[in-house]
Design a protein around this motif. Structure first.
Motif, short mmCIF file in Angstrom:
data_model
loop_
_atom_site.label_atom_id
_atom_site.label_comp_id
_atom_site.label_asym_id
_atom_site.label_seq_id
_atom_site.Cartn_x
_atom_site.Cartn_y
_atom_site.Cartn_z
N GLU A 4 -27.73 -16.18 -31.60
CA GLU A 4 -28.35 -15.32 -30.60
C GLU A 4 -27.40 -15.00 -29.45
OE1 GLU A 4 -31.58 -17.07 -28.36
OE2 GLU A 4 -30.85 -19.09 -28.79
N MET A 5 -27.78 -13.94 -28.71
CA MET A 5 -27.05 -13.56 -27.51
C MET A 5 -27.99 -13.72 -26.32
SD MET A 5 -24.91 -10.07 -26.73
CE MET A 5 -26.33 -8.96 -26.74
N ARG A 6 -27.47 -14.31 -25.25
CA ARG A 6 -28.27 -14.53 -24.05
C ARG A 6 -27.46 -14.20 -22.81
NH1 ARG A 6 -30.54 -20.53 -24.39
NH2 ARG A 6 -30.78 -20.10 -22.17
N ASP A 7 -28.15 -14.16 -21.67
CA ASP A 7 -27.47 -14.00 -20.40
C ASP A 7 -26.70 -15.28 -20.10
OD1 ASP A 7 -28.48 -11.45 -19.97
OD2 ASP A 7 -30.27 -12.20 -18.93
N PRO A 8 -25.60 -15.18 -19.36
CA PRO A 8 -24.80 -16.37 -19.04
C PRO A 8 -25.61 -17.44 -18.32
CG PRO A 8 -23.61 -14.37 -18.47
CD PRO A 8 -25.00 -13.95 -18.83
N PHE A 9 -25.31 -18.70 -18.63
CA PHE A 9 -25.99 -19.82 -17.96
C PHE A 9 -25.01 -20.97 -17.78
CE2 PHE A 9 -26.81 -20.31 -22.54
CZ PHE A 9 -26.38 -21.63 -22.77
N ASP A 10 -25.36 -21.90 -16.92
CA ASP A 10 -24.63 -23.14 -16.74
C ASP A 10 -25.40 -24.26 -17.43
OD1 ASP A 10 -22.74 -21.86 -15.15
OD2 ASP A 10 -23.80 -22.32 -13.29
N SER A 11 -24.68 -25.25 -17.95
CA SER A 11 -25.36 -26.36 -18.63
C SER A 11 -24.41 -27.54 -18.79
CB SER A 11 -25.84 -25.92 -20.02
OG SER A 11 -26.22 -27.03 -20.80
N PRO A 12 -24.89 -28.75 -18.46
CA PRO A 12 -24.07 -29.95 -18.69
C PRO A 12 -24.01 -30.36 -20.16
CG PRO A 12 -26.21 -30.58 -17.83
CD PRO A 12 -26.18 -29.08 -17.81
N ASP A 13 -24.87 -29.75 -20.98
CA ASP A 13 -24.94 -30.11 -22.41
C ASP A 13 -24.07 -29.22 -23.29
OD1 ASP A 13 -26.85 -32.12 -21.83
OD2 ASP A 13 -28.45 -30.60 -21.84
N HIS A 14 -23.42 -28.22 -22.70
CA HIS A 14 -22.63 -27.25 -23.45
C HIS A 14 -21.18 -27.23 -22.99
CE1 HIS A 14 -26.72 -25.76 -24.20
NE2 HIS A 14 -26.23 -25.04 -25.20
N ILE A 15 -20.32 -26.76 -23.90
CA ILE A 15 -18.99 -26.32 -23.50
C ILE A 15 -18.97 -24.80 -23.63
CG2 ILE A 15 -17.84 -28.47 -24.17
CD1 ILE A 15 -16.81 -26.96 -26.69
N PHE A 16 -18.03 -24.17 -22.91
CA PHE A 16 -17.97 -22.71 -22.88
C PHE A 16 -16.55 -22.27 -23.20
CE2 PHE A 16 -21.29 -24.22 -20.08
CZ PHE A 16 -22.38 -23.45 -20.44
N GLU A 17 -16.43 -21.38 -24.22
CA GLU A 17 -15.13 -20.90 -24.67
C GLU A 17 -15.08 -19.38 -24.65
OE1 GLU A 17 -13.42 -23.48 -28.14
OE2 GLU A 17 -15.53 -23.14 -28.57
N ILE A 18 -13.88 -18.83 -24.52
CA ILE A 18 -13.71 -17.39 -24.62
C ILE A 18 -14.01 -16.94 -26.05
CG2 ILE A 18 -12.03 -15.50 -24.52
CD1 ILE A 18 -10.59 -17.09 -22.32
N LYS A 19 -14.75 -15.84 -26.17
CA LYS A 19 -15.00 -15.22 -27.48
C LYS A 19 -13.89 -14.19 -27.72
CE LYS A 19 -18.64 -13.18 -30.32
NZ LYS A 19 -17.75 -12.28 -31.06
N TRP A 20 -13.01 -14.51 -28.65
CA TRP A 20 -11.84 -13.67 -28.89
C TRP A 20 -12.16 -12.53 -29.85
CZ3 TRP A 20 -8.06 -14.44 -25.61
CH2 TRP A 20 -7.95 -15.70 -25.00
N ASP A 21 -11.56 -11.39 -29.62
CA ASP A 21 -11.84 -10.18 -30.41
C ASP A 21 -10.85 -10.10 -31.57
OD1 ASP A 21 -13.10 -7.89 -31.12
OD2 ASP A 21 -12.21 -6.63 -29.56
N GLY A 22 -11.16 -10.85 -32.64
CA GLY A 22 -10.28 -10.88 -33.80
C GLY A 22 -11.07 -10.99 -35.09
N ILE A 23 -10.46 -11.61 -36.09
CA ILE A 23 -11.10 -11.80 -37.40
C ILE A 23 -11.29 -13.29 -37.64
CG2 ILE A 23 -10.80 -11.54 -39.90
CD1 ILE A 23 -9.27 -8.96 -39.35
#
Length: 210
Positions: free
Chosen positions: A16-35
């Motif tokens: 799914e796609m959601r609005d940005p959020f903060d969370s101590p239970d997640h890590i956050f990475e750049i989504k790269w535009d590739g294959i």
């Protein structure tokens, strides 16, 4: 069957796609535009896209990728071509469709491909897909020897909104939030992985329509 020998891994997918959020239970990475690709690295390099197409014949500059890992492993990663320091999806897509050896060589010399690894599914002789993501990240960091061909995806903890704002400012595609505890379910769309996509918009005047 051993997942390294079978070479039929279907990458885990974002549900799914959601609005940005903060969370101590997640890590956050750049989504790269590739294959999206999976590489089986041992005494040689066997890279395959999501349709299980062999990629090294059209990416000769990456044939020695296996020399950039310390042990036998399977990496889940993004295949990129950079132009002016930014991923160029048109360029990497064009590379993926090439068949002429001469044109492949020219393209490889002009805009060499590289990969960004963000997960590891197999380490030495062991399937580690059922380890939590945050543990797999430690194996990934340990196994990869970074150079111009390969780098490891960096991540931030807690601050998903901050990373999204930076990505938007730099003109990149978006951010992926991943639960630290998430296991790797092959071929499944999991709510453990969520994307924040930068949506391009503009103001327009409609002059007419049919």
């Amino acid at each position: 069957m051993d997942i390294f020998d079978s070479k039929k891994i279907d990458p885990m997918l974002i549900s799914e796609m959601r609005d940005p959020f903060d969370s101590p239970d997640h890590i956050f990475e750049i989504k790269w535009d590739g294959i999206r690709c999976v590489s089986y690295l041992d005494t040689d390099t066997d890279m395959r896209n999501k349709r299980n197409k062999l990629m090294i014949p059209i990416l000769p500059e990456l044939e020695n990728l296996h020399k950039q890992v310390k042990t036998k492993c399977i990496l889940d990663h993004e295949l990129l071509v950079l132009k002016n320091g930014l991923p160029d999806f048109y360029e990497v897509q064009k590379r993926a469709l090439m068949t002429n050896p001469f044109k492949i060589k020219l393209a490889a010399d002009r805009y060499p491909a590289s990969i960004i690894a963000y997960d590891i599914l197999y380490y030495k002789d062991k399937d580690i897909t059922m380890l939590p993501l945050i543990e797999r990240k430690k194996y990934l960091q340990d196994v990869v020897i970074e150079n111009n061909m390969i780098s490891v995806s960096r991540y931030v903890e807690n601050n998903g909104v901050m990373l999204f704002d930076l990505v938007k400012e730099k003109g990149l595609e978006g951010v992926v939030a991943k639960k630290k505890s998430s296991l790797y379910w092959q071929g499944k769309r999991s709510k453990d992985w969520i994307k924040f996509k930068v949506m391009a918009s503009d103001d327009c005047v409609i002059c007419g329509y049919i």
